[in-house]
Design a protein around this motif. Structure first.
Motif, PDB file in Angstrom:
ATOM      1  N   LEU A  17       0.210  -1.325  -0.389  1.00  0.00           N
ATOM      2  CA  LEU A  17       0.363  -0.013   0.382  1.00  0.00           C
ATOM      3  C   LEU A  17       1.040   1.191  -0.380  1.00  0.00           C
ATOM      4  O   LEU A  17       1.848   0.859   0.592  1.00  0.00           O
ATOM      5  CB  LEU A  17      -0.915   0.310   1.396  1.00  0.00           C
ATOM      6  N   GLN A  73      -2.579   5.541  -0.645  1.00  0.00           N
ATOM      7  CA  GLN A  73      -2.662   4.195   0.034  1.00  0.00           C
ATOM      8  C   GLN A  73      -3.663   3.056  -1.127  1.00  0.00           C
ATOM      9  O   GLN A  73      -4.381   2.550  -1.390  1.00  0.00           O
ATOM     10  CB  GLN A  73      -3.879   4.999   0.731  1.00  0.00           C
ATOM     11  N   ASN A  81       6.918  -7.205   4.771  1.00  0.00           N
ATOM     12  CA  ASN A  81       6.112  -6.529   4.009  1.00  0.00           C
ATOM     13  C   ASN A  81       6.851  -4.941   4.071  1.00  0.00           C
ATOM     14  O   ASN A  81       6.778  -4.242   4.652  1.00  0.00           O
ATOM     15  CB  ASN A  81       4.626  -6.699   4.720  1.00  0.00           C
ATOM     16  N   ARG A 132       0.794  16.278  12.099  1.00  0.00           N
ATOM     17  CA  ARG A 132      -0.277  15.423  11.766  1.00  0.00           C
ATOM     18  C   ARG A 132      -0.235  14.430  12.641  1.00  0.00           C
ATOM     19  O   ARG A 132      -1.653  13.172  13.270  1.00  0.00           O
ATOM     20  CB  ARG A 132      -1.697  15.479  10.594  1.00  0.00           C
ATOM     21  N   GLY A 133       0.680  14.045  12.713  1.00  0.00           N
ATOM     22  CA  GLY A 133       1.331  12.760  13.887  1.00  0.00           C
ATOM     23  C   GLY A 133       1.515  11.497  12.873  1.00  0.00           C
ATOM     24  O   GLY A 133       1.140  10.522  13.321  1.00  0.00           O
ATOM     25  N   ASP A 134       1.483  11.483  11.371  1.00  0.00           N
ATOM     26  CA  ASP A 134       1.543  10.372  10.618  1.00  0.00           C
ATOM     27  C   ASP A 134       3.504  10.409  10.642  1.00  0.00           C
ATOM     28  O   ASP A 134       3.821  10.070   9.642  1.00  0.00           O
ATOM     29  CB  ASP A 134       1.024  10.265   9.464  1.00  0.00           C
ATOM     30  N   VAL A 135       3.931   8.469  12.078  1.00  0.00           N
ATOM     31  CA  VAL A 135       5.063   8.798  12.105  1.00  0.00           C
ATOM     32  C   VAL A 135       5.546   8.429  10.720  1.00  0.00           C
ATOM     33  O   VAL A 135       6.638   8.570  10.058  1.00  0.00           O
ATOM     34  CB  VAL A 135       5.289   8.108  13.189  1.00  0.00           C
ATOM     35  N   LEU A 136       4.152   6.931  10.356  1.00  0.00           N
ATOM     36  CA  LEU A 136       5.618   5.647   9.795  1.00  0.00           C
ATOM     37  C   LEU A 136       5.200   6.793   8.507  1.00  0.00           C
ATOM     38  O   LEU A 136       6.663   5.517   7.094  1.00  0.00           O
ATOM     39  CB  LEU A 136       3.749   4.936   8.905  1.00  0.00           C
ATOM     40  N   ARG A 173      -2.442  -3.558   7.708  1.00  0.00           N
ATOM     41  CA  ARG A 173      -1.430  -2.509   7.688  1.00  0.00           C
ATOM     42  C   ARG A 173      -1.735  -1.206   7.886  1.00  0.00           C
ATOM     43  O   ARG A 173      -0.451  -0.510   7.389  1.00  0.00           O
ATOM     44  CB  ARG A 173      -1.256  -2.740   6.062  1.00  0.00           C
ATOM     45  N   LEU A 174      -2.548  -0.485   7.903  1.00  0.00           N
ATOM     46  CA  LEU A 174      -3.152   0.817   8.334  1.00  0.00           C
ATOM     47  C   LEU A 174      -3.096   1.387   9.680  1.00  0.00           C
ATOM     48  O   LEU A 174      -4.106   2.390  10.226  1.00  0.00           O
ATOM     49  CB  LEU A 174      -4.215   1.282   8.140  1.00  0.00           C
ATOM     50  N   HIS A 213       0.571   1.126  13.012  1.00  0.00           N
ATOM     51  CA  HIS A 213       1.652   2.019  13.289  1.00  0.00           C
ATOM     52  C   HIS A 213       1.627   1.632  14.910  1.00  0.00           C
ATOM     53  O   HIS A 213       1.295   2.852  14.977  1.00  0.00           O
ATOM     54  CB  HIS A 213       2.383   2.482  12.331  1.00  0.00           C
ATOM     55  N   TYR A 267       4.563   2.870  17.169  1.00  0.00           N
ATOM     56  CA  TYR A 267       5.494   4.360  17.966  1.00  0.00           C
ATOM     57  C   TYR A 267       5.601   4.371  19.468  1.00  0.00           C
ATOM     58  O   TYR A 267       5.577   4.782  19.841  1.00  0.00           O
ATOM     59  CB  TYR A 267       6.036   4.870  16.985  1.00  0.00           C
ATOM     60  N   TYR A 274      -1.288   3.665  16.563  1.00  0.00           N
ATOM     61  CA  TYR A 274      -2.289   5.201  15.551  1.00  0.00           C
ATOM     62  C   TYR A 274      -2.829   4.607  14.159  1.00  0.00           C
ATOM     63  O   TYR A 274      -2.964   3.519  13.602  1.00  0.00           O
ATOM     64  CB  TYR A 274      -1.645   6.159  15.460  1.00  0.00           C
ATOM     65  N   ARG A 330      -4.121   5.041  10.486  1.00  0.00           N
ATOM     66  CA  ARG A 330      -3.638   5.477   9.582  1.00  0.00           C
ATOM     67  C   ARG A 330      -4.947   6.252   8.846  1.00  0.00           C
ATOM     68  O   ARG A 330      -5.024   6.775   7.688  1.00  0.00           O
ATOM     69  CB  ARG A 330      -2.901   5.400   9.006  1.00  0.00           C
ATOM     70  N   LYS A 331      -5.521   5.251   9.150  1.00  0.00           N
ATOM     71  CA  LYS A 331      -7.304   5.119   7.668  1.00  0.00           C
ATOM     72  C   LYS A 331      -7.573   6.428   8.536  1.00  0.00           C
ATOM     73  O   LYS A 331      -7.790   7.199   7.496  1.00  0.00           O
ATOM     74  CB  LYS A 331      -8.316   4.284   8.264  1.00  0.00           C
ATOM     75  N   PHE A 391      -6.764   8.705   9.809  1.00  0.00           N
ATOM     76  CA  PHE A 391      -6.008  10.284  10.511  1.00  0.00           C
ATOM     77  C   PHE A 391      -6.369  11.340  10.279  1.00  0.00           C
ATOM     78  O   PHE A 391      -6.055  12.716  10.603  1.00  0.00           O
ATOM     79  CB  PHE A 391      -4.574   9.543  10.298  1.00  0.00           C
ATOM     80  N   ASN A 392      -6.490  12.104   8.817  1.00  0.00           N
ATOM     81  CA  ASN A 392      -6.408  12.911   8.607  1.00  0.00           C
ATOM     82  C   ASN A 392      -7.910  13.831   8.990  1.00  0.00           C
ATOM     83  O   ASN A 392      -7.623  15.790   9.223  1.00  0.00           O
ATOM     84  CB  ASN A 392      -7.309  13.052   7.418  1.00  0.00           C
ATOM     85  N   VAL A 417      -5.284  12.357  14.789  1.00  0.00           N
ATOM     86  CA  VAL A 417      -4.830  11.462  14.943  1.00  0.00           C
ATOM     87  C   VAL A 417      -5.666  10.745  16.164  1.00  0.00           C
ATOM     88  O   VAL A 417      -5.772  11.309  17.089  1.00  0.00           O
ATOM     89  CB  VAL A 417      -3.763  11.200  14.394  1.00  0.00           C
ATOM     90  N   LYS A 447      -4.849   7.603  18.645  1.00  0.00           N
ATOM     91  CA  LYS A 447      -3.975   7.040  18.778  1.00  0.00           C
ATOM     92  C   LYS A 447      -4.001   5.672  20.346  1.00  0.00           C
ATOM     93  O   LYS A 447      -5.429   5.777  21.181  1.00  0.00           O
ATOM     94  CB  LYS A 447      -2.909   7.313  19.869  1.00  0.00           C
TER      95      LYS A 447
END
Lengths: 264, 461
Positions: A3, A8, A25, A104-108, B67-68, B70, B72, B83, B85-86, B88-89, B92, B94
């Motif tokens: 993905l 995505q 993966n 916004r916190g998207d660490v990945l 997969r969505l 993650h 940390y 958190y 990721r789907k 998060f817009n 977020v 957590k």
């Protein structure tokens, strides 16, 4: 099949032997998103700050450096930061990625830059002042993923203030530094909060007088006589990195260079 | 203070960080049992043949795609934090963030006894029938499907139904997958119901009153609600992204009260609604004629050979060119739909060289998209080359439609019917023309043509 981290959508990795026999993966960006990132060509970047010189007018360039760096070199902070390596130009797409990653916190999202950041790190090693044998030995160890007891560079991520760290939950520079999979030395502390750097104008940034960074005295020995690699997300004017380098100067490092994800 | 919190939180599920109130105040209410705080991400372990596997689930969007997620090291809670990721817009979610809902008594809603609808148009007999059916079904908490052709006047027939239900004290939402539609619909509804407390929710919206009886929202924003609505009317149920996205179905599901019902509006309902409707398990009506009473234009198929190879050398199929020149002499706007952005650019450059026409191109990531569409509407540009983003919601009078490369997999039956529905929507030119330019007919093309033909047959043509 993976993905894409950003849009995505499902995309296929180019098939090679490593992927054929592994079940890992991998995460990354799809080709459509990758073309929107502007990578800075290594041979056409500013000698000092790593800026993409192809995007600059010829009058702003003087023997391989941009005029901004010339000014730095003539000023009082001459030689504090020897060189900066940057990966991408800070274009609109990168801005979106960085705002998602930082605010916004998207660490990945950082994980997608792993291979390319590691490649840049190898370039840093190759261009360092080590002997060819040391370089080859270290790079071999690095490639195999083995830990090595002597590091050519002490990796120091730029810190956040305690308050901001609590608020955000993570330090983006540490996340980027962790991509290198080497030992990280958090040798600098950010004492007091002078407001967000990204909210300031250029003149305001350049005129920062009080240094918000100070050296953590526990790590003086680790820095002494070593080459230091500072890690940050963006190089904009270079003030932050130079302030950090100034804070390190007390511990007398051999020299300080830096690695950033973007320049702009 | 409590009242404010009640108004804001009733029927919502919000992140603790987004709340404008102090944590002490909320804690107090939590101890009194008026609000409930829940962990954002739940973890569970399931046994697999190869060992235990940890499964995360997002409490807000219901995402379970591993997969969505993650994890940390979080400096806030000093643990490994996961958190989602789907979603998060929307801020977020957590493991250490809390979702807050109001579980105390509901706030007072305004009551509407007088006639509140100030819309003065009138409905065609078919529309009136559908509207009546809709009111009846929703009154007794049953689901309802309105299957109306493009340009049948779906929005208008909602007005009488909304009026009756609001007078009964129901709380309703009109949800649609597209922000543009919300923006366009909100002023219309505001005009029709000036005294009703309503709000519009889309990403970046300002006008969000609390405890309103009529809510206009995108399907994404429904995630912020929790057991709030008696009825949700979903417009364009088959539109991207609703059709494919399990998250949005979950959003609708959890925004409804336990006793509630939904109404679906579409020109091309997906199979999971179509089948129950045809087997009489789902109530509904079909409106096979447009408001102006003329049949839908039936698409023509024209074979253009291997157009991809020709396009590489900037060569255009001659039959396509002939059609384009012939149509352009009629002086009417032309939509040219293409399957992808790369084809869009190639085709546009080839056309620019070979045809003397004022034209433009538009795709989803075009920054000047809205201006270009306005230009096209006003007739400044005659032809518009576009991807499927304009397949619905855009009305340009007297328009002609060409679908270039209609055999591409991206064009399914619903998309083709919708695109064909762009033609002949106005009273001055009810006929319109739709042409599929193809390199081999596909099943989807035939299905679309049959769909349109059967609708026309049912309409009595």
């Amino acid at each position: 099949m993976s993905l894409c981290l950003w849009c995505q959508s499902i995309y296929a990795h180019p098939l090679d032997f490593r992927h054929l026999f592994s079940v890992s993966n991998q995460v990354g960006y799809c080709p459509q998103c990758l073309v929107k990132l502007e990578q800075i060509p290594a041979h056409q970047s500013c000698r000092l700050c790593g800026r993409d010189l192809t995007k600059l007018d010829a009058i702003y360039i003087k023997d391989g450096t941009c005029l901004d760096c010339k000014k730095w070199e003539e000023g009082p902070s001459h030689g504090l930061l020897e060189k900066n390596y940057a990966l991408y130009s800070y274009n609109d797409f990168m801005k979106e990625i960085m705002s998602a990653f930082k605010f916004r916190g998207d660490v990945l999202l950082a994980e997608g830059f792993k291979p390319i950041v590691q490649m840049l790190y190898k370039r840093v090693i190759k261009e360092s002042s080590l002997t060819w044998f040391e370089k080859a030995r270290y790079l071999f160890f690095y490639q195999m993923g083995w830990q090595f007891k002597e590091y050519p560079y002490v990796i120091v991520p730029l810190p956040l203030s305690q308050k901001r760290l609590k608020e955000r939950g993570y330090n983006q520079s540490v996340v980027l530094a962790e991509l290198l999979q080497q030992r990280i030395i958090p040798a600098i502390r950010r004492s007091e909060d002078g407001g967000k750097q990204s909210k300031k104008g250029r003149a305001e940034r350049l005129n920062t007088i009080q240094n918000p960074f100070r050296l953590d005295s526990d790590y003086t020995d680790a820095i002494y006589g070593q080459c230091v690699l500072l890690i940050d997300d963006i190089y904009t004017t270079g003030t932050t990195l130079r302030l950090a380098a100034a804070a390190l100067k007390v511990a007398k490092p051999k020299h300080v260079i830096s690695l950033t994800l973007c320049h702009g | 203070m409590t009242n404010e919190i009640q108004n804001l939180l009733y029927g919502k599920k919000l992140l603790l960080d987004e709340m404008p109130f102090s944590i002490q105040e909320l804690d107090r209410l939590c101890q009194n049992g008026l609000i409930e705080m829940a962990q954002g991400i739940v973890q569970s372990e399931i046994k697999r043949p190869w060992g235990k596997q940890t499964i995360h689930r997002c409490r807000r969007c219901g995402n379970t795609d591993q997969r969505l997620f993650h994890s940390y090291r979080c400096e806030k809670c000093h643990q490994d934090c996961t958190y989602c990721r789907k979603c998060f817009n929307m801020g977020v979610v957590k493991s250490c963030s809390k979702l807050v809902t109001w579980v105390g008594p509901p706030p007072k809603f305004l009551e509407y006894k007088m006639p509140i609808c100030e819309w003065t148009g009138h409905l065609s007999p078919r529309q009136a029938q559908a509207s009546e059916g809709l009111t009846k079904a929703l009154m007794s908490y049953e689901d309802y499907l309105i299957w109306a052709v493009c340009g049948a006047g779906k929005t208008e027939l909602l007005f009488p139904a909304i009026e009756k239900l609001l007078q009964d004290g129901r709380i309703m939402a009109i949800a649609t997958p597209r922000t543009d539609v919300v923006r366009e619909l909100y002023p219309r509804l505001n005009k029709a119901f000036p005294r009703v407390r309503m709000s519009a929710h889309y990403s970046g919206s300002q006008d969000t009153q609390d405890s309103s009886s009529l809510v206009l929202t995108t399907t994404h924003q429904l995630l912020r609600f929790y057991r709030y609505f008696d009825h949700i009317i979903i417009d364009e149920i088959d539109a991207f992204p609703f059709h494919h996205d399990a998250m949005l179905h979950y959003a609708v599901h959890q925004a409804c009260r336990l006793k509630s019902s939904r109404a679906y509006l579409s020109a091309t309902p997906p199979d999971d609604l179509k089948t129950p409707f045809l087997k009489n398990r789902l109530q509904g009506t079909r409106i096979p004629i447009r408001f102006h009473g003329h049949p839908l234009p039936v698409p023509k198929c024209i074979w253009i050979g291997n157009w991809k190879r020709g396009l590489k050398k900037s060569r255009l199929p001659s039959s396509f060119l002939k059609w384009l020149i012939k149509t352009s002499q009629l002086n009417c706007p032309i939509f040219i739909f293409v399957p992808s952005v790369t084809i869009l650019k190639n085709l546009f450059h080839a056309l620019k060289e070979q045809v003397d026409l004022s034209m433009d191109h538009v795709h989803a990531e075009d920054p000047n998209r809205h201006e270009k569409i306005t230009c096209f509407r006003q007739g400044k540009t005659q032809a518009l080359v576009t991807t499927t983003i304009l397949e619905r919601g855009v009305t340009v009078s007297r328009s002609r439609v060409a679908i270039f490369g209609s055999e591409d997999a991206i064009f399914d039956e619903a998309a083709l019917v919708q695109m064909a529905g762009r033609a002949g929507r106005s009273l001055e030119d009810p006929k319109g023309e739709v042409v599929f330019f193809h390199y081999g007919k596909t099943l989807e093309m035939m299905k679309a043509i049959n769909h349109i033909k059967s609708m026309n047959r049912e309409g009595g043509f």
